[in-house]
Design a protein around this motif. Sequence first.
Motif, mmCIF file in Angstrom:
data_model
loop_
_atom_site.group_PDB
_atom_site.id
_atom_site.type_symbol
_atom_site.label_atom_id
_atom_site.label_comp_id
_atom_site.label_asym_id
_atom_site.label_seq_id
_atom_site.Cartn_x
_atom_site.Cartn_y
_atom_site.Cartn_z
ATOM 1 N N GLY A 103 -10.775 6.486 -16.179
ATOM 2 C CA GLY A 103 -10.094 5.839 -17.293
ATOM 3 C C GLY A 103 -10.926 5.688 -18.541
ATOM 4 O O GLY A 103 -10.416 5.228 -19.565
ATOM 5 N N CYS A 104 -12.205 6.069 -18.493
ATOM 6 C CA CYS A 104 -13.087 5.896 -19.649
ATOM 7 C C CYS A 104 -13.064 7.123 -20.547
ATOM 8 O O CYS A 104 -12.928 8.249 -20.089
ATOM 9 N N GLY A 105 -13.227 6.889 -21.846
ATOM 10 C CA GLY A 105 -13.385 7.988 -22.791
ATOM 11 C C GLY A 105 -12.086 8.603 -23.240
ATOM 12 O O GLY A 105 -10.996 8.270 -22.777
ATOM 13 N N ASN A 106 -12.215 9.540 -24.197
ATOM 14 C CA ASN A 106 -11.052 10.263 -24.700
ATOM 15 C C ASN A 106 -10.779 11.481 -23.843
ATOM 16 O O ASN A 106 -11.395 11.676 -22.797
ATOM 17 N N SER A 107 -9.854 12.334 -24.265
ATOM 18 C CA SER A 107 -9.461 13.477 -23.437
ATOM 19 C C SER A 107 -10.611 14.442 -23.192
ATOM 20 O O SER A 107 -10.742 15.007 -22.101
ATOM 21 N N ILE A 108 -11.466 14.643 -24.193
ATOM 22 C CA ILE A 108 -12.607 15.552 -24.003
ATOM 23 C C ILE A 108 -13.611 14.936 -23.040
ATOM 24 O O ILE A 108 -14.101 15.587 -22.116
ATOM 25 N N GLU A 109 -13.907 13.649 -23.240
ATOM 26 C CA GLU A 109 -14.869 12.973 -22.370
ATOM 27 C C GLU A 109 -14.334 12.842 -20.957
ATOM 28 O O GLU A 109 -15.086 12.881 -19.996
ATOM 29 N N ASN A 110 -13.008 12.691 -20.834
ATOM 30 C CA ASN A 110 -12.413 12.585 -19.510
ATOM 31 C C ASN A 110 -12.659 13.843 -18.701
ATOM 32 O O ASN A 110 -12.863 13.802 -17.495
ATOM 33 N N ASP A 111 -12.607 15.008 -19.387
ATOM 34 C CA ASP A 111 -12.856 16.252 -18.680
ATOM 35 C C ASP A 111 -14.284 16.298 -18.168
ATOM 36 O O ASP A 111 -14.566 16.849 -17.106
ATOM 37 N N LEU A 112 -15.211 15.695 -18.932
ATOM 38 C CA LEU A 112 -16.601 15.630 -18.491
ATOM 39 C C LEU A 112 -16.782 14.608 -17.373
ATOM 40 O O LEU A 112 -17.727 14.702 -16.591
ATOM 41 N N ASN A 113 -15.874 13.628 -17.298
ATOM 42 C CA ASN A 113 -15.969 12.596 -16.276
ATOM 43 C C ASN A 113 -15.400 13.043 -14.940
ATOM 44 O O ASN A 113 -15.522 12.329 -13.953
ATOM 45 N N ARG A 114 -14.777 14.219 -14.913
ATOM 46 C CA ARG A 114 -14.140 14.669 -13.676
ATOM 47 C C ARG A 114 -15.160 14.896 -12.566
ATOM 48 O O ARG A 114 -14.978 14.406 -11.445
ATOM 49 N N GLN A 115 -16.224 15.626 -12.857
ATOM 50 C CA GLN A 115 -17.207 15.925 -11.829
ATOM 51 C C GLN A 115 -17.927 14.677 -11.307
ATOM 52 O O GLN A 115 -18.097 14.521 -10.101
ATOM 53 N N PRO A 116 -18.390 13.747 -12.193
ATOM 54 C CA PRO A 116 -18.982 12.509 -11.652
ATOM 55 C C PRO A 116 -18.027 11.749 -10.758
ATOM 56 O O PRO A 116 -18.434 11.172 -9.751
ATOM 57 N N CYS A 117 -16.748 11.742 -11.119
ATOM 58 C CA CYS A 117 -15.747 11.036 -10.317
ATOM 59 C C CYS A 117 -15.690 11.608 -8.909
ATOM 60 O O CYS A 117 -15.739 10.874 -7.920
ATOM 61 N N PHE A 118 -15.598 12.922 -8.795
ATOM 62 C CA PHE A 118 -15.538 13.563 -7.481
ATOM 63 C C PHE A 118 -16.878 13.486 -6.753
ATOM 64 O O PHE A 118 -16.926 13.417 -5.522
ATOM 65 N N SER A 119 -17.977 13.493 -7.520
ATOM 66 C CA SER A 119 -19.304 13.392 -6.904
ATOM 67 C C SER A 119 -19.509 12.033 -6.251
ATOM 68 O O SER A 119 -20.108 11.934 -5.174
ATOM 69 N N TYR A 120 -18.996 10.988 -6.889
ATOM 70 C CA TYR A 120 -19.096 9.652 -6.292
ATOM 71 C C TYR A 120 -18.306 9.571 -4.995
ATOM 72 O O TYR A 120 -18.695 8.869 -4.055
ATOM 73 N N PHE A 121 -17.208 10.297 -4.930
ATOM 74 C CA PHE A 121 -16.429 10.319 -3.691
ATOM 75 C C PHE A 121 -17.231 10.970 -2.564
ATOM 76 O O PHE A 121 -17.221 10.501 -1.418
ATOM 77 N N LYS A 122 -17.949 12.039 -2.888
ATOM 78 C CA LYS A 122 -18.796 12.686 -1.875
ATOM 79 C C LYS A 122 -19.894 11.737 -1.409
ATOM 80 O O LYS A 122 -20.183 11.658 -0.212
ATOM 81 N N ARG A 123 -20.506 11.030 -2.357
ATOM 82 C CA ARG A 123 -21.540 10.047 -1.989
ATOM 83 C C ARG A 123 -20.954 8.933 -1.119
ATOM 84 O O ARG A 123 -21.604 8.459 -0.184
ATOM 85 N N MET A 124 -19.754 8.552 -1.432
ATOM 86 C CA MET A 124 -19.075 7.511 -0.656
ATOM 87 C C MET A 124 -18.947 7.934 0.805
ATOM 88 O O MET A 124 -19.206 7.150 1.725
ATOM 89 N N LEU A 125 -18.577 9.185 1.028
ATOM 90 C CA LEU A 125 -18.437 9.694 2.395
ATOM 91 C C LEU A 125 -19.794 9.793 3.085
ATOM 92 O O LEU A 125 -19.910 9.500 4.277
#
Length: 286
Positions: free
Chosen positions: A128-150
């Motif tokens: 939910g952070c950032g604008n549309s361009i920044e959101n695209d950059l936030n995609r990988q950290p979001c999924f990476s945190y899910f991997k760390r969670m597992l």
Amino acid sequence: MLCKFHFKKQLRFPPTPYSFVAQCSHSWSTLRASVPVPDETHFRDPHTVHFFCANALKVAAKRALLPIGKQLHAHLIKFGSCHVLSLQNQILSVYLKCKETEDAEKLFEELPVRNVVSWNILIRGIVGCGNSIENDLNRQPCFSYFKRMLLEMVVPDGTTFNGLIGACVKFHDIDMGFQFHCFAVKLGLDLDCFVGSVLVDLYAKCGLVENARRVFHVVPHRDLVMWNVMISCYALNRLMEEAFDMFNLMRSDGTNGGMSSPLAACLVCVILWNIMILEGRLTVLF
């Protein structure tokens, strides 16, 4: 020789939560309108302090009151209450609601213990952070945190997948959406209405109406949100008859969300209007 300081008012030491609230009462006018402040005697009870801070942080996150959130964070450290995980999660939520991702990630990394709520707040907040361009950059950290969670052996729940699949909707990433759907099926979370609704939304916006229909019929208990998402799926993909049939099925199922007849009629009009716009015509269908 020691320096001497003279104050107009005698300072209280050690500080108390009540003295903090009293000093900040002017800047906290917005917060005080939503959170009742107990008197000083009640603030000596740690449960009262916890209850007040929890409510104050909740309001600060909802209204994106970053200065108040930071003040609460600082004083919770002073009061020795910052080790409480539920309060730490709420502080994390404040920073993410205010789009302070660096502070949020730093706080998250410093947490001695993280539960599924901590991970959910971080994953959903980063998307939910950032604008549309920044959101695209936030995609990988979001999924990476899910991997760390597992990797940390934290079991994801319906809220986790709702956030992850919601990210796929925002990024139009159907491939990752398929993977999260399969993962949810393995955990039995595809039966969760909260997860099912966002899956229907994903497939609807990707034009995969049959996939959305399957997800819809798999969920045993559907709420009003899921019915509306499925109706919107048909409307978005210009399937007028199916949208009406689904609406009538919703009414026969008894899922009207407590709506009165006038409100139900208004909902029909909204659906009709959207469909007519999609069809490029504004004729009366009744």
